[in-house]
Design an enzyme around this catalytic site. Structure first.
Site, mmCIF file in Angstrom:
data_model
loop_
_atom_site.group_PDB
_atom_site.id
_atom_site.type_symbol
_atom_site.label_atom_id
_atom_site.label_comp_id
_atom_site.label_asym_id
_atom_site.label_seq_id
_atom_site.Cartn_x
_atom_site.Cartn_y
_atom_site.Cartn_z
ATOM 1 N N LYS A 192 5.361 2.107 -2.936
ATOM 2 C CA LYS A 192 5.392 3.599 -3.367
ATOM 3 C C LYS A 192 5.747 3.759 -4.819
ATOM 4 O O LYS A 192 6.631 2.672 -5.346
ATOM 5 C CB LYS A 192 6.409 4.271 -2.574
ATOM 6 C CG LYS A 192 6.130 5.601 -2.710
ATOM 7 C CD LYS A 192 5.018 6.318 -1.878
ATOM 8 C CE LYS A 192 4.841 7.454 -1.083
ATOM 9 N NZ LYS A 192 3.920 7.572 -0.149
ATOM 10 N N ASN B 29 -4.601 21.247 3.767
ATOM 11 C CA ASN B 29 -5.677 20.101 3.841
ATOM 12 C C ASN B 29 -5.397 19.639 5.255
ATOM 13 O O ASN B 29 -6.511 19.686 6.109
ATOM 14 C CB ASN B 29 -5.339 18.982 2.931
ATOM 15 C CG ASN B 29 -6.179 17.694 3.413
ATOM 16 O OD1 ASN B 29 -5.739 16.712 4.060
ATOM 17 N ND2 ASN B 29 -7.359 17.577 2.589
ATOM 18 N N SER C 88 -7.750 5.010 3.850
ATOM 19 C CA SER C 88 -7.454 4.414 2.603
ATOM 20 C C SER C 88 -7.716 3.012 2.728
ATOM 21 O O SER C 88 -8.365 2.203 2.009
ATOM 22 C CB SER C 88 -6.022 4.593 2.120
ATOM 23 O OG SER C 88 -5.730 5.663 1.162
ATOM 24 N N LYS D 25 0.994 -1.310 -0.042
ATOM 25 C CA LYS D 25 -0.007 -0.118 0.105
ATOM 26 C C LYS D 25 0.873 1.154 -0.016
ATOM 27 O O LYS D 25 1.773 1.421 0.797
ATOM 28 C CB LYS D 25 -0.751 -0.008 1.149
ATOM 29 C CG LYS D 25 -1.796 1.239 1.296
ATOM 30 C CD LYS D 25 -3.141 0.833 0.664
ATOM 31 C CE LYS D 25 -4.046 1.781 0.560
ATOM 32 N NZ LYS D 25 -4.007 2.491 -0.927
ATOM 33 N N THR E 244 -6.495 12.869 7.630
ATOM 34 C CA THR E 244 -5.384 12.967 8.261
ATOM 35 C C THR E 244 -5.428 14.174 9.523
ATOM 36 O O THR E 244 -4.808 13.733 10.673
ATOM 37 C CB THR E 244 -4.117 13.418 7.187
ATOM 38 O OG1 THR E 244 -4.191 12.442 6.195
ATOM 39 C CG2 THR E 244 -2.904 13.458 7.898
ATOM 40 N N LYS F 125 4.927 2.270 8.783
ATOM 41 C CA LYS F 125 3.582 2.792 9.164
ATOM 42 C C LYS F 125 2.293 1.937 8.968
ATOM 43 O O LYS F 125 1.641 2.050 10.283
ATOM 44 C CB LYS F 125 3.352 4.156 8.059
ATOM 45 C CG LYS F 125 2.216 4.919 8.350
ATOM 46 C CD LYS F 125 1.940 6.064 7.634
ATOM 47 C CE LYS F 125 2.052 7.222 8.316
ATOM 48 N NZ LYS F 125 2.419 8.444 7.717
HETATM 49 P P1 NAD Z 1 -0.906 21.367 1.552
HETATM 50 O O1 NAD Z 1 -0.104 21.523 0.493
HETATM 51 O O2 NAD Z 1 -2.441 21.242 1.368
HETATM 52 O O3 NAD Z 1 -0.668 22.420 2.776
HETATM 53 C C1 NAD Z 1 0.568 22.741 3.386
HETATM 54 C C2 NAD Z 1 0.439 24.090 3.844
HETATM 55 O O4 NAD Z 1 1.640 24.490 4.605
HETATM 56 C C3 NAD Z 1 0.263 25.311 2.837
HETATM 57 O O5 NAD Z 1 -0.821 25.945 3.267
HETATM 58 C C4 NAD Z 1 1.446 26.169 3.016
HETATM 59 O O6 NAD Z 1 0.826 27.380 2.845
HETATM 60 C C5 NAD Z 1 1.747 25.871 4.280
HETATM 61 N N1 NAD Z 1 3.287 26.293 4.592
HETATM 62 C C6 NAD Z 1 4.435 25.868 3.759
HETATM 63 N N2 NAD Z 1 5.348 26.554 4.448
HETATM 64 C C7 NAD Z 1 5.024 26.865 5.557
HETATM 65 C C8 NAD Z 1 5.717 27.479 6.495
HETATM 66 N N3 NAD Z 1 6.980 28.029 6.520
HETATM 67 N N4 NAD Z 1 5.276 27.799 7.710
HETATM 68 C C9 NAD Z 1 3.752 27.822 7.855
HETATM 69 N N5 NAD Z 1 3.046 27.175 6.695
HETATM 70 C C10 NAD Z 1 3.804 26.698 5.788
HETATM 71 O O7 NAD Z 1 -0.509 19.968 2.396
HETATM 72 P P2 NAD Z 1 -1.357 19.085 3.249
HETATM 73 O O8 NAD Z 1 -1.585 17.885 2.548
HETATM 74 O O9 NAD Z 1 -1.956 19.743 4.267
HETATM 75 O O10 NAD Z 1 -0.108 18.205 3.910
HETATM 76 C C11 NAD Z 1 0.810 18.679 4.800
HETATM 77 C C12 NAD Z 1 2.024 17.875 5.304
HETATM 78 O O11 NAD Z 1 1.625 16.640 5.922
HETATM 79 C C13 NAD Z 1 3.033 17.461 4.444
HETATM 80 O O12 NAD Z 1 4.166 17.426 4.901
HETATM 81 C C14 NAD Z 1 2.537 16.192 3.871
HETATM 82 O O13 NAD Z 1 3.341 15.189 3.385
HETATM 83 C C15 NAD Z 1 1.866 15.811 5.193
HETATM 84 N N6 NAD Z 1 1.034 14.558 5.052
HETATM 85 C C16 NAD Z 1 -0.346 14.900 4.508
HETATM 86 C C17 NAD Z 1 -1.226 13.832 4.466
HETATM 87 C C18 NAD Z 1 -2.447 13.983 3.527
HETATM 88 O O14 NAD Z 1 -3.282 13.151 3.893
HETATM 89 N N7 NAD Z 1 -2.847 15.148 2.980
HETATM 90 C C19 NAD Z 1 -0.812 12.472 5.043
HETATM 91 C C20 NAD Z 1 0.139 12.475 5.840
HETATM 92 C C21 NAD Z 1 1.308 13.329 5.670
#
Ligand code: NAD
Length: 397
Positions: free
Chosen positions: A96, A213, A340, A60, A180, A84
């Site tokens: 992946k 998100n 998922s 996965k 998440t 994980k």
């Molecule tokens: P996203 O792109 O929707 O949001 C990231 C946010 O971080 C953006 O709003 C951006 O403006 C902000 N950002 C960037 N640099 C910054 C800074 N210096 N200070 C403050 N804010 C800043 O991404 P996401 O989906 O919300 O994911 C965020 C993190 O979580 C990533 O590292 C991603 O790999 C991890 N993640 C996401 C998921 C998921 O389901 N979306 C699952 C596991 C891990």
């Protein structure tokens, strides 16, 4: 990245008393599929799928479309997915995939063709009981919909269980978008319960870095479910807003195109988020947010890692020595992979669950994982991260 991944697993495996042959077997990738995709207009791209460990169930993991994808990167990320899924206790392995491409340079038609041809290249190696990809960097529900449609056309499989992260129309799950962030709230709630953490502020004060998100749904879930918690600061890449009347209103303001600098509240630079006088700092933005350069600014006692790798190694050591608790990414941000898995189960059972059913199951998996990690850490005098990795390794061998 591959080297760092192997080093940290090796260190954890040695602490568990594993010998070199056992460690080598644990690090060994089951398969790396590499192939070229040629579009009808002649454009060519390199594609990968790494499959790390199937001991617990089908592989996965996401598929990313990015110019910097390499064989080593997908291998490292597949290995981390095995850890994980095992740390959470899901009956899945780690995989992946990726294509070396900048999707912003493709037309919609080219993107669809690329997605469908990726499936053609991998058809024999994926499937509901074999390998179940999902969205990742620069891929989304639309791309999964094309992929599942292509897989069905090629194989006749109508379960739609070969890909997750699909639209609801094509067999996706309720609750995936929020999973998440919501999972992060459950992880924090369970940690506070099992650790007996003595809350310094009533209500519990929280600062959130990142309102994409993950940050958005963390904030919305807190506001919907926790009158006893308060988001007192939140930031994007430019600014920190302090003491907003209502944090989700700030998120909505930003989503509507507003700049935080223009929001009607106290506005500070982005890195002011670290120094806020709060119980909990939620890291929901990007990797390496806390490093040697800013580790001393952190005021919170609990750090919740919702981004992947938001605290580098040196900063982590310093923060732990200074009495901070870090709820590690491997567990804290697993809500997405849990839902998922629930999507796959719904497809396999030909069911469509309500949002409540999905969230109830998400809560069960998250709570069990946090509780097991905390118990292991107490019993073996390890950090929470070491505990989560140790539990994962034990389940993988
Ligand atoms: P996203 O792109 O929707 O949001 C990231 C946010 O971080 C953006 O709003 C951006 O403006 C902000 N950002 C960037 N640099 C910054 C800074 N210096 N200070 C403050 N804010 C800043 O991404 P996401 O989906 O919300 O994911 C965020 C993190 O979580 C990533 O590292 C991603 O790999 C991890 N993640 C996401 C998921 C998921 O389901 N979306 C699952 C596991 C891990």
């Amino acid at each position: 990245m591959l080297q760092t991944t192997h080093q940290s697993i090796t260190a954890a495996a040695k602490r568990l008393g594993m010998d070199q042959a056992e460690i080598d077997a644990l690090l060994q990738l089951d398969a790396l599929h590499q192939f070229d995709i040629t579009l009808d207009n002649g454009k060519m791209f390199t594609a990968f799928r790494a499959q790390h460990n199937k001991h617990r169930g089908p592989y996965k993991g996401g598929i990313r479309f990015h110019e910097k994808v390499t064989a080593e990167e997908v291998q490292a990320l597949a290995t981390l997915m095995s850890l994980k899924t095992a740390a959470i206790g899901l009956p899945l392995g780690g995989g992946k995939g990726g294509v070396v491409v900048n999707p912003k340079e493709l037309t919609m038609g080219e993107l669809e063709e690329l997605s469908r041809k990726y499936v053609r290249g991998l058809q024999q190696h994926i499937g509901p009981e074999q390998d179940i990809p999902a969205p990742d960097v620069n891929t989304n529900a639309q791309i999964m919909d094309w992929m599942v449609d292509e897989y069905e056309a090629l194989t006749g499989d109508q379960s739609r269980a070969t890909f997750t992260g699909k639209s609801l129309k094509l067999g996706g799950s309720q609750g995936r978008e929020a999973a998440t962030g919501k999972g992060g709230v459950i992880a924090l709630r369970e940690y506070l319960a099992v650790s007996g953490y003595e809350i310094q502020h009533k209500p519990l004060k929280i600062a959130v870095q990142g309102i994409g998100n993950v940050g958005e749904y963390f904030i919305r879930t807190v506001e919907a479910e926790h009158a006893d918690w308060k988001i007192v600061a939140l930031s994007d890449s430019q600014n920190t807003i302090v003491n907003p009347d209502d944090a989700s209103r700030v998120v909505a303001f930003k989503q509507a195109g507003g700049k935080l600098a223009e929001y009607d509240a106290e506005v500070l630079p982005a890195d002011a988020i670290f120094a806020q006088d709060v119980d909990v700092l939620v890291l929901a933005a990007l990797d390496n947010a806390i490093t040697d350069n800013n580790k001393e600014k952190v005021h919170a006692t609990i750090l919740l890692e919702l981004a992947n790798g938001p605290i580098d190694e040196a900063a982590e050591k310093y923060l732990l020595q200074n009495g901070k608790q870090i709820i590690p990414d491997i567990i804290a941000n697993a809500g997405g992979v849990i839902v998922s898995y629930l999507e796959w189960r719904q497809n396999m059972e030909r069911e469509q669950w309500s949002l409540k059913q999905v969230n109830d199951e998400l809560t069960i998996y998250m709570k069990q994982a946090v509780e097991a990690m905390y118990r292991y850490a107490r019993q073996h005098n390890t950090t929470l991260k070491e505990a989560a990795i140790a539990l994962a390794i034990k389940r993988l061998t």
